[in-house]
Design a protein around this motif. Structure first.
Motif, PDB file in Angstrom:
ATOM      1  N   GLY A 149      43.694  36.916  50.302  1.00 48.28           N
ATOM      2  CA  GLY A 149      43.590  36.782  48.850  1.00 48.28           C
ATOM      3  C   GLY A 149      44.947  36.692  48.181  1.00 48.28           C
ATOM      4  N   LEU A 150      45.909  37.497  48.658  1.00 47.95           N
ATOM      5  CA  LEU A 150      47.261  37.433  48.098  1.00 47.95           C
ATOM      6  C   LEU A 150      47.883  36.057  48.315  1.00 47.95           C
ATOM      7  N   VAL A 151      47.713  35.510  49.531  1.00 42.55           N
ATOM      8  CA  VAL A 151      48.277  34.183  49.831  1.00 42.55           C
ATOM      9  C   VAL A 151      47.621  33.115  48.955  1.00 42.55           C
ATOM     10  N   LEU A 152      46.274  33.150  48.858  1.00 43.39           N
ATOM     11  CA  LEU A 152      45.573  32.182  48.007  1.00 43.39           C
ATOM     12  C   LEU A 152      45.999  32.331  46.552  1.00 43.39           C
ATOM     13  N   GLY A 153      46.125  33.583  46.104  1.00 43.67           N
ATOM     14  CA  GLY A 153      46.519  33.816  44.714  1.00 43.67           C
ATOM     15  C   GLY A 153      47.903  33.277  44.416  1.00 43.67           C
ATOM     16  N   LEU A 154      48.853  33.534  45.317  1.00 45.80           N
ATOM     17  CA  LEU A 154      50.208  33.022  45.106  1.00 45.80           C
ATOM     18  C   LEU A 154      50.227  31.502  45.107  1.00 45.80           C
ATOM     19  N   ALA A 155      49.461  30.891  46.034  1.00 46.79           N
ATOM     20  CA  ALA A 155      49.399  29.424  46.084  1.00 46.79           C
ATOM     21  C   ALA A 155      48.788  28.848  44.816  1.00 46.79           C
ATOM     22  N   ALA A 156      47.821  29.558  44.251  1.00 45.08           N
ATOM     23  CA  ALA A 156      47.103  29.032  43.083  1.00 45.08           C
ATOM     24  C   ALA A 156      47.863  29.230  41.786  1.00 45.08           C
ATOM     25  N   TYR A 157      48.487  30.402  41.627  1.00 45.21           N
ATOM     26  CA  TYR A 157      49.002  30.759  40.305  1.00 45.21           C
ATOM     27  C   TYR A 157      50.516  30.665  40.179  1.00 45.21           C
ATOM     28  N   ALA A 158      51.217  30.358  41.280  1.00 50.81           N
ATOM     29  CA  ALA A 158      52.681  30.314  41.223  1.00 50.81           C
ATOM     30  C   ALA A 158      53.188  29.240  40.271  1.00 50.81           C
ATOM     31  N   GLY A 159      52.386  28.212  40.042  1.00 49.66           N
ATOM     32  CA  GLY A 159      52.818  27.117  39.182  1.00 49.66           C
ATOM     33  C   GLY A 159      52.998  27.502  37.733  1.00 49.66           C
ATOM     34  N   SER A 160      52.459  28.647  37.314  1.00 51.57           N
ATOM     35  CA  SER A 160      52.558  29.030  35.903  1.00 51.57           C
ATOM     36  C   SER A 160      53.972  29.458  35.532  1.00 51.57           C
ATOM     37  N   GLY A 161      54.753  29.949  36.511  1.00 49.00           N
ATOM     38  CA  GLY A 161      56.122  30.374  36.219  1.00 49.00           C
ATOM     39  C   GLY A 161      56.246  31.783  35.678  1.00 49.00           C
ATOM     40  N   ASP A 162      55.147  32.371  35.233  1.00 45.32           N
ATOM     41  CA  ASP A 162      55.150  33.750  34.731  1.00 45.32           C
ATOM     42  C   ASP A 162      54.859  34.679  35.918  1.00 45.32           C
ATOM     43  N   TRP A 163      55.907  35.194  36.545  1.00 46.82           N
ATOM     44  CA  TRP A 163      55.733  35.892  37.806  1.00 46.82           C
ATOM     45  C   TRP A 163      55.024  37.230  37.664  1.00 46.82           C
ATOM     46  N   GLY A 164      55.082  37.814  36.492  1.00 46.34           N
ATOM     47  CA  GLY A 164      54.302  39.025  36.253  1.00 46.34           C
ATOM     48  C   GLY A 164      52.811  38.725  36.319  1.00 46.34           C
ATOM     49  N   ALA A 165      52.431  37.635  35.627  1.00 41.94           N
ATOM     50  CA  ALA A 165      51.024  37.225  35.642  1.00 41.94           C
ATOM     51  C   ALA A 165      50.608  36.744  37.035  1.00 41.94           C
ATOM     52  N   VAL A 166      51.526  36.046  37.718  1.00 41.76           N
ATOM     53  CA  VAL A 166      51.222  35.554  39.076  1.00 41.76           C
ATOM     54  C   VAL A 166      50.921  36.726  40.006  1.00 41.76           C
ATOM     55  N   LEU A 167      51.764  37.757  39.958  1.00 36.86           N
ATOM     56  CA  LEU A 167      51.572  38.913  40.818  1.00 36.86           C
ATOM     57  C   LEU A 167      50.267  39.643  40.483  1.00 36.86           C
ATOM     58  N   THR A 168      49.987  39.780  39.182  1.00 35.30           N
ATOM     59  CA  THR A 168      48.766  40.468  38.754  1.00 35.30           C
ATOM     60  C   THR A 168      47.522  39.741  39.249  1.00 35.30           C
ATOM     61  N   ARG A 169      47.490  38.423  39.019  1.00 29.87           N
ATOM     62  CA  ARG A 169      46.305  37.651  39.404  1.00 29.87           C
ATOM     63  C   ARG A 169      46.181  37.556  40.921  1.00 29.87           C
ATOM     64  N   SER A 170      47.300  37.504  41.612  1.00 31.60           N
ATOM     65  CA  SER A 170      47.247  37.465  43.081  1.00 31.60           C
ATOM     66  C   SER A 170      46.699  38.773  43.634  1.00 31.60           C
ATOM     67  N   LEU A 171      47.138  39.896  43.063  1.00 34.64           N
ATOM     68  CA  LEU A 171      46.624  41.190  43.493  1.00 34.64           C
ATOM     69  C   LEU A 171      45.128  41.311  43.199  1.00 34.64           C
ATOM     70  N   GLN A 172      44.709  40.818  42.032  1.00 33.28           N
ATOM     71  CA  GLN A 172      43.275  40.839  41.701  1.00 33.28           C
ATOM     72  C   GLN A 172      42.478  40.008  42.696  1.00 33.28           C
ATOM     73  N   THR A 173      43.004  38.837  43.042  1.00 31.60           N
ATOM     74  CA  THR A 173      42.339  37.985  44.026  1.00 31.60           C
ATOM     75  C   THR A 173      42.249  38.695  45.375  1.00 31.60           C
ATOM     76  N   GLY A 174      43.343  39.328  45.792  1.00 30.18           N
ATOM     77  CA  GLY A 174      43.356  40.023  47.063  1.00 30.18           C
ATOM     78  C   GLY A 174      42.371  41.169  47.119  1.00 30.18           C
ATOM     79  N   VAL A 175      42.339  41.996  46.068  1.00 30.12           N
ATOM     80  CA  VAL A 175      41.425  43.138  46.055  1.00 30.12           C
ATOM     81  C   VAL A 175      39.973  42.664  45.994  1.00 30.12           C
ATOM     82  N   ASN A 176      39.708  41.616  45.224  1.00 29.61           N
ATOM     83  CA  ASN A 176      38.337  41.084  45.152  1.00 29.61           C
ATOM     84  C   ASN A 176      37.857  40.605  46.521  1.00 29.61           C
ATOM     85  N   LEU A 177      38.718  39.878  47.229  1.00 30.57           N
ATOM     86  CA  LEU A 177      38.312  39.371  48.539  1.00 30.57           C
ATOM     87  C   LEU A 177      38.257  40.496  49.577  1.00 30.57           C
ATOM     88  N   ALA A 178      39.086  41.520  49.426  1.00 32.02           N
ATOM     89  CA  ALA A 178      38.967  42.694  50.293  1.00 32.02           C
ATOM     90  C   ALA A 178      37.611  43.360  50.085  1.00 32.02           C
TER      91      ALA A 178
END
Length: 480
Positions: free
Chosen positions: A235-264
């Motif tokens: 989930g973390l890898v998918l989240g980083l691949a999906a949201y890294a394009g936004s440039g807001d790394w705080g939001a990228v990290l938050t959404r990646s963590l949410q994706t990871g926990v959801n898939l866990a």
């Protein structure tokens, strides 16, 4: 007659699978001889389990849908054939003229084949009869004949039962679901492809030695190899691949963590929901076994269920999560592709789950098989999209304004509907007759050599066979 069928369809639509299935299980358990209290508890337990499965699947679908949308946005992908998802495909199929008749057709075919002794699956997954209606509705659109469409729906109902019987032992062995089979066309269609590709990979040096399964990973990595941690990592890898394009790394990290926990959560909760389901199925399986033994000796009866009961296995989820970015990449690079995937990316687990017993949970091979299946699916989807679009318009379904046509991974990407539709469109009744002969040939070939067919579909554990062989070798040497 149409009014009666319309009312029956309305009841099925209104109740939904999670209410209809417990009622069917309760009635079937009573007919098979279970005590009323036990039958009631079995039906209710199965209904509750499917509610839980659907809740967890909803979390997975939402999470992967957000990831897919972000990746599509980042790549700037534009295509004129839009993936509208399986719920739309089901609505189109049930809303067609064939959809009105498909429930009685599916029940009649199931009862006829079961009581004649030709098949062993009692398909209680009535909601998924829409897969039969989908093929029939496209054939009606292609040929202008409702009769051809109804015949095709009946043939698909029969084929689903044959495939369910063939794969039952493999499914039961690998997924640990005794007494169950999966008469789900969207899942079973991968079996011949998986058997062929698995045979090929066994003969390629280097490739045949690649073994990536969740048990081996867990054994080597300890806690970091557990399914829940794997879900977090993927989930973390998918989240980083999906949201890294936004440039807001705080939001990228938050959404990646949410994706990871959801898939866990999905990796942990889905298997537990399936265990609850099996708790409800045990009384039904016991009653079915007792019922059949009194009337037909050793003949087995399988309870046919939705392939949702399979996708909680870590191998099915892990391979599917890897295939999500693969599918998006394919939509970018395949020559001549006009399809943009979106709504159905999250149903990839349903497409690949039946390959797991064949490759004994080897995630690497499941990804290879899934990739080939998706490549084939893109071209099938483009070929079927005009018929699916015409059927949707006839059913009153609104086509997205940005699209010239629509498709879905389930069932618009499947080669079996494509072959049946081509046969009916090209040869009419003769083509449908050839499809019937092909189904009968598969049925009687399986009945003539059931062990050989079941072994191909994963009924035997290769690791166990290997260990037996290894244990036998010293005794042979000693005798020499």
């Amino acid at each position: 007659m149409n009014d009666i069928l319309g009312q029956l369809k309305g009841v099925v639509d209104a109740l939904g699978a999670t209410v209809l299935l417990p009622i069917l299980i309760f009635v079937i358990a009573l007919v098979l001889g279970a005590k009323p209290g036990r039958a009631f508890r079995a039906g209710l337990t199965i209904g509750v389990a499917f509610v839980g499965i659907n809740l967890v699947l909803g979390l997975m679908l939402t999470t992967l849908g957000q990831v897919a949308q972000a990746i599509v946005t980042n790549t700037g992908m534009h295509r004129d054939i839009v993936d509208v998802g399986w719920p739309s495909a089901a609505a189109i199929a049930f809303g067609s003229s064939v959809g009105l008749w498909v429930i009685p057709i599916g029940i009649i075919v199931n009862v006829a084949l079961l009581f004649s002794g030709l098949t062993r699956t009692l398909n209680v997954d009535v909601w998924n009869f829409w897969h039969f209606a989908f093929v029939g509705s496209l054939i009606t659109a292609a040929t202008g004949s409702l009769g051809y469409g109804l015949i095709a729906a009946a043939l698909m109902a029969a084929l689903s039962l044959v495939l369910a019987d063939w794969t039952a032992k493999g499914v039961q062995r690998f997924y640990g679901v005794p007494g169950v089979s999966v008469p789900h066309l969207a899942s079973a269609q991968i079996v011949p492809v998986a058997i062929g590709l698995n045979w090929l990979m066994d003969r390629i040096p280097g490739v045949r030695d690649i073994r990536i399964d969740t048990e081996t990973v867990q054994r080597r990595l300890g806690v970091f190899g557990e399914p829940i941690v794997m879900g977090l990592a993927i989930g973390l890898v998918l989240g980083l691949a999906a949201y890294a394009g936004s440039g807001d790394w705080g939001a990228v990290l938050t959404r990646s963590l949410q994706t990871g926990v959801n898939l866990a959560a999905v990796m942990l909760l889905l298997p537990r929901m399936v265990k609850i389901l099996m708790e409800g199925l045990i009384p039904v399986s016991e009653a079915a076994r007792s019922f059949v033994q009194k009337r037909a000796g050793d003949r087995e009866i399988h309870v046919g269920l939705d392939s949702a009961i399979l996708i909680g296995h870590p191998a099915a989820i892990a391979s599917s999560l890897i295939l999500v970015p693969v599918a998006i990449l394919l939509s970018l690079i395949l020559p001549g592709n006009r399809i943009i995937l979106f709504a159905d990316l999250a149903v990839i687990p349903f497409v690949v789950a039946m390959a797991a017993p064949i490759v004994n949970g080897n995630v690497f091979r499941m990804v290879v098989i899934g990739t080939v299946t998706l490549i084939l699916g893109f071209y099938v989807g483009m070929a079927l999209s005009p018929l699916m679009t015409a059927t949707a318009q006839a059913s009153g379904f609104a086509i997205p304004p940005e699209a010239s046509a629509i498709t879905s991974v389930v069932d618009g990407f499947l080669y079996i509907p494509y072959l049946v539709i081509e046969a009916a469109e090209g040869l009419g009744l003769l083509g449908l007759g050839l499809v019937l002969l092909a189904i009968l040939a598969l049925l009687f070939a399986y009945r003539a050599a059931p062990r050989a067919f079941e072994k191909l579909a994963g009924a035997d554990d290769p690791a166990e066979a290997s260990s037996v062989s290894d244990r036998a070798a010293p005794s042979v040497a000693a005798r020499r």
